[in-house]
Design a protein around this motif. Structure first.
Motif, mmCIF file in Angstrom:
data_model
loop_
_atom_site.group_PDB
_atom_site.id
_atom_site.type_symbol
_atom_site.label_atom_id
_atom_site.label_comp_id
_atom_site.label_asym_id
_atom_site.label_seq_id
_atom_site.Cartn_x
_atom_site.Cartn_y
_atom_site.Cartn_z
ATOM 1 N N ASP A 119 -0.144 -79.247 -9.735
ATOM 2 C CA ASP A 119 -0.073 -79.863 -11.052
ATOM 3 C C ASP A 119 1.370 -79.850 -11.577
ATOM 4 O OD1 ASP A 119 -1.810 -80.817 -13.417
ATOM 5 O OD2 ASP A 119 -0.359 -79.390 -14.288
ATOM 6 N N SER A 120 1.791 -80.982 -12.126
ATOM 7 C CA SER A 120 3.191 -81.088 -12.561
ATOM 8 C C SER A 120 3.543 -80.059 -13.641
ATOM 9 C CB SER A 120 3.501 -82.494 -13.060
ATOM 10 O OG SER A 120 2.684 -82.796 -14.169
ATOM 11 N N GLY A 121 2.541 -79.630 -14.393
ATOM 12 C CA GLY A 121 2.789 -78.637 -15.442
ATOM 13 C C GLY A 121 3.279 -77.294 -14.911
ATOM 14 N N GLU A 122 3.091 -77.057 -13.633
ATOM 15 C CA GLU A 122 3.506 -75.767 -13.066
ATOM 16 C C GLU A 122 4.909 -75.820 -12.469
ATOM 17 O OE1 GLU A 122 0.560 -73.792 -10.608
ATOM 18 O OE2 GLU A 122 -1.000 -75.031 -11.555
ATOM 19 N N LEU A 123 5.552 -76.986 -12.557
ATOM 20 C CA LEU A 123 6.849 -77.161 -11.885
ATOM 21 C C LEU A 123 8.021 -77.078 -12.860
ATOM 22 C CD1 LEU A 123 5.884 -80.085 -9.495
ATOM 23 C CD2 LEU A 123 6.223 -77.678 -8.881
ATOM 24 N N VAL A 124 9.106 -76.525 -12.366
ATOM 25 C CA VAL A 124 10.340 -76.498 -13.155
ATOM 26 C C VAL A 124 11.506 -76.932 -12.263
ATOM 27 C CG1 VAL A 124 9.653 -74.697 -14.787
ATOM 28 C CG2 VAL A 124 10.717 -74.055 -12.616
ATOM 29 N N ILE A 125 12.540 -77.521 -12.925
ATOM 30 C CA ILE A 125 13.752 -77.881 -12.183
ATOM 31 C C ILE A 125 14.735 -76.725 -12.330
ATOM 32 C CG2 ILE A 125 15.695 -79.483 -12.032
ATOM 33 C CD1 ILE A 125 13.824 -81.687 -13.034
ATOM 34 N N ARG A 126 15.196 -76.211 -11.185
ATOM 35 C CA ARG A 126 16.221 -75.155 -11.206
ATOM 36 C C ARG A 126 17.322 -75.549 -10.235
ATOM 37 N NH1 ARG A 126 12.057 -71.154 -10.323
ATOM 38 N NH2 ARG A 126 11.292 -70.355 -12.307
ATOM 39 N N GLY A 127 18.558 -75.590 -10.726
ATOM 40 C CA GLY A 127 19.678 -75.956 -9.839
ATOM 41 C C GLY A 127 19.428 -77.317 -9.228
ATOM 42 N N ASP A 128 19.343 -77.377 -7.899
ATOM 43 C CA ASP A 128 19.126 -78.670 -7.241
ATOM 44 C C ASP A 128 17.709 -78.769 -6.665
ATOM 45 O OD1 ASP A 128 19.272 -76.907 -5.134
ATOM 46 O OD2 ASP A 128 20.661 -78.133 -3.944
ATOM 47 N N ARG A 129 16.778 -77.950 -7.204
ATOM 48 C CA ARG A 129 15.405 -77.940 -6.667
ATOM 49 C C ARG A 129 14.364 -78.065 -7.769
ATOM 50 N NH1 ARG A 129 13.783 -75.463 -2.021
ATOM 51 N NH2 ARG A 129 12.341 -74.050 -3.095
ATOM 52 N N VAL A 130 13.175 -78.529 -7.365
ATOM 53 C CA VAL A 130 12.000 -78.429 -8.229
ATOM 54 C C VAL A 130 11.120 -77.348 -7.621
ATOM 55 C CG1 VAL A 130 10.036 -79.622 -9.242
ATOM 56 C CG2 VAL A 130 12.145 -80.881 -8.773
ATOM 57 N N GLU A 131 10.793 -76.351 -8.444
ATOM 58 C CA GLU A 131 10.075 -75.196 -7.914
ATOM 59 C C GLU A 131 8.809 -74.920 -8.723
ATOM 60 O OE1 GLU A 131 14.129 -72.856 -6.494
ATOM 61 O OE2 GLU A 131 13.098 -72.209 -8.315
ATOM 62 N N VAL A 132 7.872 -74.244 -8.086
ATOM 63 C CA VAL A 132 6.694 -73.785 -8.815
ATOM 64 C C VAL A 132 7.154 -72.627 -9.696
ATOM 65 C CG1 VAL A 132 4.379 -72.801 -8.602
ATOM 66 C CG2 VAL A 132 5.196 -74.491 -6.929
ATOM 67 N N GLY A 133 6.795 -72.700 -10.968
ATOM 68 C CA GLY A 133 7.334 -71.753 -11.946
ATOM 69 C C GLY A 133 7.205 -70.302 -11.534
ATOM 70 N N ASP A 134 6.016 -69.914 -11.074
ATOM 71 C CA ASP A 134 5.828 -68.493 -10.764
ATOM 72 C C ASP A 134 5.930 -68.213 -9.260
ATOM 73 O OD1 ASP A 134 3.551 -69.723 -9.966
ATOM 74 O OD2 ASP A 134 2.198 -68.661 -11.350
#
Lengths: 787, 172
Positions: free
Chosen positions: A574-589
């Motif tokens: 689910d897109s709600g669990e994703l965050v952009i960090r640096g040059d990546r999209v990661e699962v928040g937890d």
């Protein structure tokens, strides 16, 4: 689409609100700038332009044979060879009441100012082209000419445009309330006539145009150091009768200052590309300083007849201002005088207003906007009278201002007039008492008055001058930005507007990085090329931060949504669990689980040839946003100046300069302060040093920096700056413009300070700039021969 | 060169030998070619800019011998057997000199067009001795014109340079 967010709290942003150093500096400091004449054009012919040396004349004949036969000359063009492009260069802002007079790219029959293009020589190099200019024989029939608004408006004055019954270009009136009745009933009325002289933009890089017709793509490529590339493209497409796609207009990455004159549209911009097409060979024209003095637009000349009515407490009851504006030989636009009309009331509650413009033609190079654009003159009219009210009532000028200020709880505040953008003059936000308080915290008035009295005993004349202003910025119609995720996983921001030193490559990377939430080093910004984004307006009127800024923010926010949605599809999460960090999209937890921006670009943009894509997965991560402000955003500010005036020489020494400024949210304080400091220097120039002089018949008398004094580091003090932040509700960043606020109040505050210093003499300051001769004339009552 | 005087000015040429940023070369130049145009167009170092072409704005300032000079007011012919330094010589492999770094850190440039001339004027000035006060900084800057910055950043940049106990050249 998810709801777009707004920036209200810069504490929570990674980049916005920080004084990030500029990305542009490295190339500029090492001689690697990409200014137009620094570009490796190779085998371009060079053009030089013969200009009228009569302020008004009919051309009887032009003989170009000798010039054409000079070795190295390719061609000579006059109006007779340029029939297809002898079309009107229309004014940018007009009015149905304008006494409209056609402006052609090159003189056809009548030359109406010294500097107007008469012929174009194209040669192997500029040296030969200039040799050839001297071989062109022009037979002129000199005509009577006018070199000032006073001359132009005199009964029986010679017409600037033969056949026109009047030199008046436009006569406009705006009113609020019942000013005539209020003037009759006011307990006190003061009147004065105030004059502000001409000044120039003086970007250290003058104008330049180069053009090449690209045969293989059948496209005309034009390099132009303009502030408004899309506007120039549109004008050229209209005049040449082609579609906009047939012209690529490139404002080079580096432009050596703009300040307004480079936002206008000139004959040279029509002539050079056309000639390149006619010759089927690339051509460039680089304006020299002398040409810039006589052919780039200028500004400022206005004469104000102002009246104020007020009560015993100094509260304003009515303002009436009738002013003459110098349009020059043609109307390049009515923006400047219409801005003046609506800038007059400033930060004050004024129930009755009469603002009347009499704009006229003169035999001088046309005027158009120049940093401040009609506002410094309006502020002179209003703020000089605020000081006169204080003098009349025996009050502190600061106190008279305080009693009249619009209060913070009165916003949005409808003044009752119309701004130059066509919308009602309604201030969006501000805190004018905070600006005044900011000055009073820095200057102890009682202490200063004591010092002033004491100093007079030893023949030293100190004065304090204040000036406050409200400045319409961030006008429409729109500005655009395109944001892309590139194949390398980087973010490319393309702006329509071209910068001239404002630092777009830095601040719009800050905006995009914060909107997307990625590492700012992944963001690149480019600008000024019509092939980057289809539409745009340009850099002028302190408008880009509050138009292009929100456009970058919106497009980047949309790109962020796309990036996350693609990642969600790739990761099946689910897109709600994703965050952009640096040059990546990661699962928040679970940061181990993620995809890189480059992988996302590969899936979404490159794709797999011919294969279908999951239903919810975005493709082609590229968003273009055009932000359309509903009206201008109103910046505001205050200048306080303390001077010492030498009553023997007329020299003005600025002892302190304090500038309070409110441009809403500050995205990059380093860049905003840079804008304000630069504007302040321009304002000092306008107040004391800079004056483009003309003889009574329009002969320019100041055509070098030996005659026209630009301020150096010796003349410009470092001001004490402070900011008040009243975010604008009109855009998602809360920003307003900051490019001109430093200039706007200076002529008024310096004049107020000088008159305050000279109060023991009863001196009356009525003309700006305050050159030593004007100061001495004000002290000792000399008559000056003003043209 | 007396024989060349008879020629058409557009045709008259001469050979000059000049050292530019440490590299010596011999060039055939038009006798009337300005030094600025020579450096920019013939040598191919466009970082030296032309602002007024009458010696007032200082954008074209370079160092010839040990003096900061206006390259718009000199002919290329006058640079024969001279040594010239331009803005392109200041950084080494892209690493900014302390003066350039101070300009960057203090937002001493905006459009950057006048910057080359300021830098070269200041390099020459700093070779004469350190700049130790705001008044000295302003005087050092006063031969050039900047329309963007109001000079504040440049004054700050100069004041930020190390001046080790009266030793000169801290900023080069």
């Amino acid at each position: 689409m998810t709801q777009l967010s707004e920036v209200r709290d810069l504490e929570k942003t990674a980049n916005l609100g920080t004084g990030m150093l500029r990305r542009e500096d490295q190339r500029l400091l090492t001689g690697g700038g990409q200014f137009l004449d620094d570009l490796p054009f190779g085998d371009f012919y060079e053009a030089a332009i013969l200009r009228s040396n009569y302020a008004h004349a009919r051309i009887l004949s032009i003989d170009t044979e000798a010039a054409k036969s000079l070795n190295g000359v390719i061609a000579v063009f006059t109006a007779s060879e340029l029939g297809p492009i002898l079309k009107d260069l229309p004014p940018k802002v007009t009015n149905p009441k304008l006494n409209y007079q056609v402006r052609l790219p090159i003189v056809k029959e009548y030359a109406r100012y010294i500097g107007e293009p008469v012929a174009v020589v194209v040669a192997e190099n500029r040296y030969i082209a200039e040799d050839a200019l001297e071989l062109i024989e022009v037979e002129y029939e000199p005509l009577e000419s006018v070199g000032s608004t006073a001359q132009a408006l005199k009964e029986g004055a010679p017409p600037v445009h033969i056949g026109s019954e009047t030199n008046v270009a436009v006569h406009l009136i705006q009113q609020a309330g019942d000013p005539e009745a209020a003037l009759k009933s006011s307990p006190h009325v003061l009147r004065e006539t105030l004059h502000v002289a001409r000044g120039g933009g003086h970007s250290i890089e003058a104008r330049a145009v180069a053009a090449r017709f690209d045969g293989p793509t059948q496209q005309l490529i034009v390099w132009d150091n303009t502030q408004a590339p899309h506007y120039v493209r549109q004008m050229l497409a209209t005049i040449y009768g082609v579609s906009e796609d047939e012209i690529r207009l490139i404002a080079p990455a580096d432009i050596g200052g703009g300040f307004g004159p480079k936002a206008q549209f000139y004959g040279e911009e029509v002539l050079i590309p056309w000639i390149a097409m006619e010759l089927n060979h690339p051509v460039k024209w680089i304006e020299d300083r002398w040409e810039n003095f006589i052919s780039a637009t200028m500004e400022r000349t206005q004469t104000h007849h102002v009246e104020v009515g007020f009560d015993d407490d100094g509260r304003l009851l009515v303002l009436k201002d009738v002013f003459e504006h110098d349009q020059g030989a043609y109307c390049v636009g009515l923006k400047v005088p219409t801005i003046t009309m609506s800038t007059l009331p400033g930060p004050y509650v004024i129930p009755n207003i009469h603002s009347e413009l009499i704009s006229c033609y003169t035999n001088i190079v046309p005027t158009s906007s120049l940093r401040g654009a009609g506002r410094p003159q309006a502020v002179v009219a209003m703020e000089r009278m605020m000081d006169r009210i204080a003098e009349h009532l025996g009050l502190e000028p600061a106190e008279v201002r305080r009693r009249n200020l619009i209060q913070p709880d009165q916003f949005p505040y409808a003044v009752g007039l119309t701004f130059r953008d066509g919308s009602p003059l309604t201030y969006d936000s501000g805190n004018y008492p905070a600006l005044l308080d900011g000055v009073l915290e820095r200057i102890d008035l009682a202490e200063f008055r004591a010092e002033q009295i004491e100093a007079r005993k030893s023949g030293k004349f100190l004065g304090l001058g204040l000036a406050m202003f409200v400045e319409g910025t961030g006008i429409g119609p729109y500005e655009g930005a395109r944001v892309r995720l590139t194949n390398t996983g980087r973010v490319m921001v393309s702006l329509a507007a071209s910068p001239q030193g404002q630092g777009y490559e830095t601040v719009y990377a800050q905006v995009a990085a914060d909107a997307i939430g990625c590492d700012i080093d992944l963001v690149s910004v480019r600008h000024g090329d019509t092939s980057f984004i289809p539409y745009g307006q340009g850099t002028f009127a302190s408008r880009i931060t509050s138009t292009a800024g929100p456009a970058v923010w919106q497009a980047s926010t949309q790109v962020k949504v796309d990036i996350i949605d693609v990642a969600a599809s790739m990761l099946k999460i689910d897109s709600g669990e994703l965050v952009i960090r640096g040059d990546r999209v990661e699962v928040g937890d679970d940061p181990e689980k993620g995809v890189s921006l480059a992988e996302i670009a590969s899936i979404a943009n490159v794709g797999r040839h011919g294969m279908s894509v999951a239903r919810n997965q975005p493709v082609a991560i590229e968003r273009t946003s055009y932000f359309k402000p509903s009206q201008a955003a109103y910046s505001s500010g205050i200048s306080a100046i303390i001077v010492s005036v030498d009553v023997e020489t007329g020299k003005i020494e600025i002892l302190r300069s304090i500038l309070g400024h409110d441009c809403g949210t500050v995205l990059n304080p380093l860049l905003v302060e840079g804008q304000v400091l630069g504007g302040h220097a321009h304002g000092i120039g306008n107040a004391i040093y800079e004056e483009a002089k003309y003889s009574k018949d329009g002969q320019p008398l100041t055509v070098s920096y030996l005659d026209y004094a630009l301020p150096t580091a010796m003349e410009v003090p470092t001001p004490e700056l402070f900011h008040v932040v009243s975010p604008s509700p009109l855009n998602p960043l809360g920003v307003k413009g900051s490019g001109e606020g430093g200039t706007v109040p200076l002529p008024a505050s310096v004049a107020n300070a000088v008159e305050d210093a000279l109060r023991p003499f009863g001196a009356r300051i009525r003309e700006i700039p305050l050159t030593p001769d004007r100061v001495l004339a004000a002290i000792y009552g000399f008559q000056r021969d003003e043209t | 060169m007396s024989e060349a005087v008879e020629l058409d000015p557009a045709e008259a040429k001469m050979w000059i030998t000049v050292t530019i940023n440490g590299s010596k070369g011999t060039y055939l130049v038009d006798q009337r070619l300005t030094l600025a145009d020579f450096i920019r167009k013939q040598v191919g170092l466009p970082g030296t800019h032309l602002g007024c072409e009458h010696g007032s704005c200082g954008a074209c300032t370079i160092i010839m011998g040990d003096k900061a000079v206006r390259s718009c007011l000199l002919l290329a012919a006058q640079a024969d057997r001279e040594s010239i330094e331009t803005v392109e010589s200041l950084a080494e492999d892209g690493v900014l000199s302390p003066l350039q770094e101070a300009f960057h850190a203090n937002h001493a440039l905006q459009c950057g067009y006048c910057t080359s001339g300021f830098l070269m004027s200041l390099v020459a000035r700093l070779r004469e001795g350190p700049i130790e006060s705001e008044a000295q900084a302003r005087e050092a800057l006063s031969g050039n014109i900047c329309r963007c910055t109001g000079y504040t950043g440049m004054v700050a940049a100069l004041m930020s340079l190390p001046t080790p106990n009266g030793q000169s050249g801290g900023a080069q």
